[in-house]
Design an enzyme around this catalytic site. Sequence first.
Site, PDB file in Angstrom:
ATOM      1  N   CYS A   2       7.251  -5.250  -3.255  1.00  0.00           N
ATOM      2  CA  CYS A   2       8.323  -6.093  -3.682  1.00  0.00           C
ATOM      3  C   CYS A   2       9.575  -5.857  -3.078  1.00  0.00           C
ATOM      4  O   CYS A   2      10.074  -4.502  -2.937  1.00  0.00           O
ATOM      5  CB  CYS A   2       8.467  -6.169  -5.291  1.00  0.00           C
ATOM      6  SG  CYS A   2       6.921  -6.452  -5.973  1.00  0.00           S
ATOM      7  N   ARG A  27       9.022  -6.217   4.155  1.00  0.00           N
ATOM      8  CA  ARG A  27       8.238  -5.459   3.169  1.00  0.00           C
ATOM      9  C   ARG A  27       6.786  -6.019   2.755  1.00  0.00           C
ATOM     10  O   ARG A  27       5.930  -5.255   2.168  1.00  0.00           O
ATOM     11  CB  ARG A  27       9.041  -5.026   1.901  1.00  0.00           C
ATOM     12  CG  ARG A  27      10.363  -4.755   2.333  1.00  0.00           C
ATOM     13  CD  ARG A  27      11.318  -4.396   0.944  1.00  0.00           C
ATOM     14  NE  ARG A  27      10.822  -3.654   0.006  1.00  0.00           N
ATOM     15  CZ  ARG A  27      11.095  -2.505  -0.362  1.00  0.00           C
ATOM     16  NH1 ARG A  27      11.812  -1.947   0.596  1.00  0.00           N
ATOM     17  NH2 ARG A  27      10.637  -1.772  -1.134  1.00  0.00           N
ATOM     18  N   TRP A  75       5.111  -8.963  -4.358  1.00  0.00           N
ATOM     19  CA  TRP A  75       3.731  -8.688  -3.821  1.00  0.00           C
ATOM     20  C   TRP A  75       2.780  -8.436  -4.768  1.00  0.00           C
ATOM     21  O   TRP A  75       3.110  -7.384  -5.674  1.00  0.00           O
ATOM     22  CB  TRP A  75       4.043  -7.422  -2.575  1.00  0.00           C
ATOM     23  CG  TRP A  75       2.635  -7.178  -1.987  1.00  0.00           C
ATOM     24  CD1 TRP A  75       2.152  -7.739  -0.980  1.00  0.00           C
ATOM     25  CD2 TRP A  75       1.718  -6.043  -2.323  1.00  0.00           C
ATOM     26  NE1 TRP A  75       1.287  -7.207  -0.394  1.00  0.00           N
ATOM     27  CE2 TRP A  75       0.789  -6.304  -1.227  1.00  0.00           C
ATOM     28  CE3 TRP A  75       1.665  -4.846  -3.086  1.00  0.00           C
ATOM     29  CZ2 TRP A  75      -0.340  -5.252  -1.138  1.00  0.00           C
ATOM     30  CZ3 TRP A  75       0.725  -3.981  -3.097  1.00  0.00           C
ATOM     31  CH2 TRP A  75      -0.254  -4.284  -1.815  1.00  0.00           C
ATOM     32  N   ASN A 101      10.370  -3.747  -9.105  1.00  0.00           N
ATOM     33  CA  ASN A 101       9.474  -3.332  -8.176  1.00  0.00           C
ATOM     34  C   ASN A 101       8.918  -2.304  -8.731  1.00  0.00           C
ATOM     35  O   ASN A 101       9.564  -1.132  -9.140  1.00  0.00           O
ATOM     36  CB  ASN A 101      10.324  -3.065  -7.009  1.00  0.00           C
ATOM     37  CG  ASN A 101       9.465  -2.290  -5.887  1.00  0.00           C
ATOM     38  OD1 ASN A 101       8.184  -2.375  -5.942  1.00  0.00           O
ATOM     39  ND2 ASN A 101      10.241  -1.772  -4.866  1.00  0.00           N
ATOM     40  N   GLY A 102       7.499  -2.084  -8.778  1.00  0.00           N
ATOM     41  CA  GLY A 102       6.815  -0.996  -9.199  1.00  0.00           C
ATOM     42  C   GLY A 102       5.538  -1.284 -10.231  1.00  0.00           C
ATOM     43  O   GLY A 102       5.305  -2.532 -10.306  1.00  0.00           O
ATOM     44  N   GLU A 488      -6.284   4.723  15.189  1.00  0.00           N
ATOM     45  CA  GLU A 488      -4.945   4.230  15.001  1.00  0.00           C
ATOM     46  C   GLU A 488      -5.078   2.779  15.833  1.00  0.00           C
ATOM     47  O   GLU A 488      -4.642   1.661  15.321  1.00  0.00           O
ATOM     48  CB  GLU A 488      -3.941   5.072  15.459  1.00  0.00           C
ATOM     49  CG  GLU A 488      -2.423   4.510  15.608  1.00  0.00           C
ATOM     50  CD  GLU A 488      -1.896   3.694  14.285  1.00  0.00           C
ATOM     51  OE1 GLU A 488      -2.456   3.736  13.368  1.00  0.00           O
ATOM     52  OE2 GLU A 488      -1.081   2.762  14.637  1.00  0.00           O
ATOM     53  N   LYS A 492      -4.641  -1.181  14.190  1.00  0.00           N
ATOM     54  CA  LYS A 492      -3.603  -2.028  14.569  1.00  0.00           C
ATOM     55  C   LYS A 492      -4.541  -3.219  14.700  1.00  0.00           C
ATOM     56  O   LYS A 492      -3.971  -4.459  14.602  1.00  0.00           O
ATOM     57  CB  LYS A 492      -3.104  -1.665  16.094  1.00  0.00           C
ATOM     58  CG  LYS A 492      -2.064  -0.381  15.942  1.00  0.00           C
ATOM     59  CD  LYS A 492      -0.637  -0.876  15.214  1.00  0.00           C
ATOM     60  CE  LYS A 492      -0.580  -0.793  13.852  1.00  0.00           C
ATOM     61  NZ  LYS A 492      -0.320   0.702  13.298  1.00  0.00           N
ATOM     62  N   GLU A 495      -5.092  -4.881  11.726  1.00  0.00           N
ATOM     63  CA  GLU A 495      -3.978  -5.347  10.852  1.00  0.00           C
ATOM     64  C   GLU A 495      -3.431  -6.599  11.508  1.00  0.00           C
ATOM     65  O   GLU A 495      -3.295  -7.522  10.732  1.00  0.00           O
ATOM     66  CB  GLU A 495      -3.132  -4.369  10.797  1.00  0.00           C
ATOM     67  CG  GLU A 495      -3.170  -3.131  10.101  1.00  0.00           C
ATOM     68  CD  GLU A 495      -1.969  -2.346  10.487  1.00  0.00           C
ATOM     69  OE1 GLU A 495      -1.669  -1.649  11.085  1.00  0.00           O
ATOM     70  OE2 GLU A 495      -1.335  -2.119   9.169  1.00  0.00           O
ATOM     71  N   HIS A 511     -24.871   9.443  16.562  1.00  0.00           N
ATOM     72  CA  HIS A 511     -25.396   9.543  15.436  1.00  0.00           C
ATOM     73  C   HIS A 511     -25.489   8.484  14.390  1.00  0.00           C
ATOM     74  O   HIS A 511     -25.663   8.577  13.391  1.00  0.00           O
ATOM     75  CB  HIS A 511     -24.515  10.812  14.729  1.00  0.00           C
ATOM     76  CG  HIS A 511     -24.652  12.153  15.426  1.00  0.00           C
ATOM     77  ND1 HIS A 511     -25.746  12.846  15.582  1.00  0.00           N
ATOM     78  CD2 HIS A 511     -23.781  12.580  16.137  1.00  0.00           C
ATOM     79  CE1 HIS A 511     -25.441  13.968  16.300  1.00  0.00           C
ATOM     80  NE2 HIS A 511     -24.239  13.883  16.776  1.00  0.00           N
ATOM     81  N   LYS A 610       4.807  -3.690   3.553  1.00  0.00           N
ATOM     82  CA  LYS A 610       5.588  -2.765   4.714  1.00  0.00           C
ATOM     83  C   LYS A 610       5.977  -1.172   3.867  1.00  0.00           C
ATOM     84  O   LYS A 610       5.495  -0.312   4.351  1.00  0.00           O
ATOM     85  CB  LYS A 610       6.969  -3.077   5.137  1.00  0.00           C
ATOM     86  CG  LYS A 610       7.546  -2.280   5.957  1.00  0.00           C
ATOM     87  CD  LYS A 610       6.948  -2.082   7.672  1.00  0.00           C
ATOM     88  CE  LYS A 610       7.558  -1.044   8.292  1.00  0.00           C
ATOM     89  NZ  LYS A 610       6.599  -0.697   9.292  1.00  0.00           N
TER      90      LYS A 610
HETATM   91  C1  F6R Z   1       0.077   0.577   9.410  1.00  0.00           C
HETATM   92  C2  F6R Z   1       0.889   1.055   8.638  1.00  0.00           C
HETATM   93  C3  F6R Z   1       0.583   1.737   7.297  1.00  0.00           C
HETATM   94  C4  F6R Z   1       1.582   2.741   6.908  1.00  0.00           C
HETATM   95  C5  F6R Z   1       1.297   3.402   5.700  1.00  0.00           C
HETATM   96  C6  F6R Z   1       2.333   4.597   5.301  1.00  0.00           C
HETATM   97  O1  F6R Z   1       0.509  -0.084  10.415  1.00  0.00           O
HETATM   98  O2  F6R Z   1       2.207   0.717   8.546  1.00  0.00           O
HETATM   99  O3  F6R Z   1      -0.746   2.191   7.398  1.00  0.00           O
HETATM  100  O4  F6R Z   1       1.488   3.958   7.912  1.00  0.00           O
HETATM  101  O5  F6R Z   1       1.559   2.348   4.601  1.00  0.00           O
HETATM  102  O6  F6R Z   1       3.654   4.219   5.313  1.00  0.00           O
HETATM  103  P1  F6R Z   1       4.759   5.311   5.317  1.00  0.00           P
HETATM  104  O7  F6R Z   1       5.023   5.546   6.823  1.00  0.00           O
HETATM  105  O8  F6R Z   1       5.931   4.180   5.158  1.00  0.00           O
HETATM  106  O9  F6R Z   1       4.611   6.101   4.352  1.00  0.00           O
END
Ligand code: F6R
Length: 615
Positions: A2, A27, A75, A101-102, A488, A492, A495, A511, A610
Site C-alpha cells: 500500500c 509499490r 494492495w 499500510n500494514g 534469480e 525474473k 515475474e 536427481h 515493490k
Molecule cells: C524480485 C523482487 C523481490 C524483492 C524482495 C525483497 O524481483 O524484487 O523478490 O527482492 O521482495 O525486497 P527488498 O530487497 O526490498 O527487501
Amino acid sequence: MCGIVGYTGKKKPINILVDGLRALEYRGYDSAGVAFWSNPSIKTVKRAGRLNNLVSALQGIEDKPGYAAIGHTRWATHGAPNDLNAHPHSDCTGNIFLVHNGIVENYKTLKEELQKAGHKFYSETDTEVISHLIEEEIKNNPLYSAKRSILNSINKLQGAFALLIMVKSEPEKLFAVRNFSPLVLGINGNDDEYIVASDPTPIARHTRQIIYMNDGDMAIISPKGYEFVDFKHNSLKKDIAQIDWDIEEAQRGGHAHFSAKEIFEQPDVIENVLRGRLIPEEGMAKLGGLETVREKLRGIKRFVITACGTAGFAAEVGEYMFEEYGGVPVEVELASEFRYRKPILDPETAVIFISQSGETADTIAALRESKEKGALTLGIVNVVGSSIARETHAGVYTHAGPEISVASYKAFTAQLTALVLYAMLLGRQRQMSMTMGKRIAEELKNIPQLMRQVLKQSDKVKEIAQKYKDFNNFLYIGRKYNYPIAYEGALKMKEVSYAHAEGYSSAEMKHGPIAMIDENFPTVAIIPKDSVYEKNFSNLQEIKARSGPIIAIATEGDEDIKYITEDVIYIPKTLEMLTPLLTIVPLQLFAYHSGVLRGRDVDRPRNLAKSVTVE
Ligand code: F6R
C-alpha cells in the site's frame, strides 16, 4: 504494498494526491482512493483497479483548498480488491477518515467488541476497525482532543501500521502514525504546506526537506506547523533531512519501460557502488558505513546473511564470496524462515540484512530478533533512511537510486557489488593476500565496462526471446557462483513474463528434473569458463541427449558450447567470483523481452508489490 499520501496546505489537494499516488504506483496496488474536503463536508472517492479509474471518478468534483486530504493505493490483504474495501475508511458517524499500510493483527477481537458496542461495519478490512475504535474513544471521552483520542486508540492496536487520519472537527490537521510501516513527512516551509507519504518519491517534487518518522511516532500536522509525540503523549524533537537524489532519476530516461532503464543503467550503478570505496593499489575496500564496527569485525567468527526474494539470491552468491575470499563461515537464510526459527546467535556472530527497500517486514523482523540475541547487525540497503538502514548497527548503502520497476534488476547487481566489497574487507582482515585483493579490485573496476558489452547484445537476446515466446516452461541451471543466478534468472522470467521457470543446480538435474526434458522444455544454462565448467558441460550434454533445447550464457571464445546448444550469449572473461555480475544481465534481458513480447505489464507485473511490508 500500500502507498499513502496526505496533504495539508493552501492548494487544492486532488491533483497533489493523484500525482503522489502515481509516484507510488511502483509499490504495487489493486485499488485506490482519496478523501478531501468538498463543500459541505469530507468526500471519499474510491475505485478498484488502476489509478485512472479513480481519476475518472474524480472528474468534475470540487475540492476545497486549505484543508487536510488523504490518498491511498491498496494492495489487498484483508478482503477483495473492490471499491468498498479500498481506502480511505470511515466510522459510523462519518467524522473520521483514514488510510492504512500494514496489518492490524488483533482486528478480529477489536471488531467483535466494537460490533457488540453497536458499530456497523461495511468492509472486510482490518483498517475499518481503526476508524470505529477512534469513534468509540471520542464517544466515551467527548472532552478529549482528537490527538488524545487517536493516541488512546492506537495503543490498543497490535501489528504493523502506518496511518494517516483526518478528523472532521479539526479540518486542517493530518494525524500521521508510524508503527513498523514506513512514513515520511515533507516540509515545504515557503508555501506552508506539508506532504506525508510512504516514501520520499511523491514528496521530492514539492520539497527536499523531509523528516523520516520512527516506529512509535505520531505527527500532528497543519499548515501552521507540526508537532511530534510518542505513543505515550511525550513530545519528540525531530531532525530535518534533505532528499539528495534527483526526481529525474525516477523517470524513464528515454526507455520504453522503467525495467529497461534500470537494466541498462547497471554499469553506472556499479560505478556508484564502487565510488570512493575501492583502493586498488592496496587491494582493499574502504566502507565508510562499517568504520564504527571495523575492529569488531575482526573478532566475528561466523556470518549469517538474510534477505527475501532477489536480495536472498544475492545473499547466496555472497556466501560463496565470503567463504572463498573472506575466510569466514557463512549461512544464508530466508528472513521469513529466520524469524520463526530459534536462530543461535551471539556477539561473535554478525548478521547481514540485504534489502532494496529497507522496509521488507520479514527482514526487519529478523533484524530485530538478531539484535535481541546480541548479534552484530549490518545492512546492505538501497533506500537511504529506511528502517533497516536505521536499525542496523552499521551498514553499506548500495546507491542504486530509486528502483521503480517492481521486479528488481539494478538493486540486485548493486547488492552483489557491495558483497564483493564486504568480502574484500573481511578477507584482508583475515587471510587474503594484498596480491589477491589487488586482483579482485582490478577486475571489479572493469565490470561496468564489461557489463556495457553484454548490454549491447540486447537485440540478440530479443531475437531469442521471440523464438521461445510460446514456450511456457523453462529450466534455469548453473553451478557454484552461478547456482543462485539460475534461481534469480528464473525468478525474473516468472515475474515479468508469467511463464513457469524453475531454477536448479546443473548437477542436481540428474536427481529428478531431467525427467521433464524433451524438445518442448528449453533449458537456460549458465556456463562460464570457471572452475566447474567441465562438470557443467557434462550436465548439458545429458540435456542435449534428451533433445532439450539449450540457451547458453557462456564465456567469449568458448566454441565447444556451440555444438550442444541452440543459442549462445557470450559474456566477457572475468574472475570467477565476479561472473554473476555479467551472467545475470542476459537473463534480465531475456525475461524483460519475453515479458514485453507476451504483452505483460513488465514494470508492474500482476499480484506483485515493490515493497513487501506485511508478512
Ligand atoms: C524480485 C523482487 C523481490 C524483492 C524482495 C525483497 O524481483 O524484487 O523478490 O527482492 O521482495 O525486497 P527488498 O530487497 O526490498 O527487501
